[in-house]
Scaffold this motif. Sequence first.
Motif, PDB file in Angstrom:
ATOM      1  N   CYS A  49     -76.539  67.855   3.209  1.00 48.15           N
ATOM      2  CA  CYS A  49     -76.473  69.137   3.912  1.00 48.15           C
ATOM      3  C   CYS A  49     -75.133  69.830   3.628  1.00 48.15           C
ATOM      4  O   CYS A  49     -74.128  69.174   3.356  1.00 48.15           O
ATOM      5  CB  CYS A  49     -76.627  68.911   5.412  1.00 48.15           C
ATOM      6  N   ASP A  51     -73.279  71.244   5.711  1.00 48.55           N
ATOM      7  CA  ASP A  51     -72.404  71.141   6.883  1.00 48.55           C
ATOM      8  C   ASP A  51     -70.992  70.679   6.484  1.00 48.55           C
ATOM      9  O   ASP A  51     -70.841  69.661   5.801  1.00 48.55           O
ATOM     10  CB  ASP A  51     -73.032  70.146   7.874  1.00 48.55           C
ATOM     11  N   GLY A  74     -79.752  71.686   5.642  1.00 49.83           N
ATOM     12  CA  GLY A  74     -80.946  70.910   5.979  1.00 49.83           C
ATOM     13  C   GLY A  74     -81.392  69.947   4.887  1.00 49.83           C
ATOM     14  O   GLY A  74     -82.482  69.393   4.959  1.00 49.83           O
ATOM     15  N   HIS A 102     -77.912  64.241   8.634  1.00 51.21           N
ATOM     16  CA  HIS A 102     -76.791  63.912   9.525  1.00 51.21           C
ATOM     17  C   HIS A 102     -77.100  64.337  10.952  1.00 51.21           C
ATOM     18  O   HIS A 102     -77.922  65.238  11.187  1.00 51.21           O
ATOM     19  CB  HIS A 102     -75.502  64.603   9.047  1.00 51.21           C
ATOM     20  N   CYS A 105     -77.502  68.279  13.027  1.00 50.40           N
ATOM     21  CA  CYS A 105     -77.741  69.194  11.908  1.00 50.40           C
ATOM     22  C   CYS A 105     -78.238  70.551  12.438  1.00 50.40           C
ATOM     23  O   CYS A 105     -79.280  70.631  13.085  1.00 50.40           O
ATOM     24  CB  CYS A 105     -78.767  68.600  10.941  1.00 50.40           C
ATOM     25  N   GLY A 106     -77.492  71.600  12.148  1.00 47.63           N
ATOM     26  CA  GLY A 106     -77.837  72.940  12.638  1.00 47.63           C
ATOM     27  C   GLY A 106     -79.177  73.434  12.106  1.00 47.63           C
ATOM     28  O   GLY A 106     -79.924  74.117  12.819  1.00 47.63           O
TER      29      GLY A 106
HETATM   30 ZN   LIG Z   1     -76.987  69.935   8.512  1.00 48.12          ZN
END
Ligand SMILES: [Zn+2]
Length: 201
Positions: A49, A51, A74, A102, A105-106
Motif C-alpha cells: 500500500c 500508506d 489498498g 496493513h 488501511c485507509g
Molecule cells: Zn493502506
Amino acid sequence: MISAAEALQKLKDGNQRYLANESTLPSSHDQQRNALVAGQAPYAIVLGCSDSRVPTELIFDQGLGDVFVIRVAGNIATPTQIGSIEYAAEQFGTPLIIVLGHSHCGAVKATLAQVQNPGDIGSPNLAAIVEKIQPAVAPLCSHNHDSDETLEQNAIRANVDASVAQLTADSAVLARRVENGELNIVGAQYFLESGIVEFFD
Ligand SMILES: [Zn+2]
C-alpha cells in the motif's frame, strides 16, 4: 538467483532486524549505488500500500537493488500493477511476490464505509480503487461481527487474499511461472502498532 523460500526468509529476517533496531544497511549508499548502475536483480517483488507508514524497504531492512516494489492505495492488483510485476518476474527471474496489506488501511476503511453507507465518492479515480476492493470485502459486511475492528481486520485479510488470487487469475505469465515452480506468491500483513509483518504462508 536464490529460491523463493530463501527470499521469504530474508524478508522475515529483515523485519526482525527492523523490530530490533539492528539494521545491517551501510551508512553510505555510494558503493552499492555504483555497483547497481549496470543492472538489478531484486530477489523479491512486493505489492504494498502507498500508506506513508508502511515503507517497504525500511520495514524489511532492505537496501538498494533488493526489492522490486509496487505501491498503490489498498495494494490492489490492476493491469498496470500486474504488468510491473510480470516485468520483474520475467526480466530478473525474481522467485517471490509478497502482497502486503496493513492494519488501519485507509483504502479498505473507505471501501467498508462505502459498502455500509453507499454515496457519491466524487472522483472517478478514487472510485476505481474502492470498486476494485469492494468485491472482496462486501460479503463480510453482511455477516455479524464482534466489532468494527474484527470486520476491518477480516477485510484487510480478504483484500490481500483477493490480490494474491488476481495475480495468477489475471496474468498468464505469472500463472505459468507459479505452475513451473519458478514463482511463489505469499500474502502478508504489516501491523502499524507493533511493526511486525505476519506472513500468511
Ligand atoms: Zn493502506
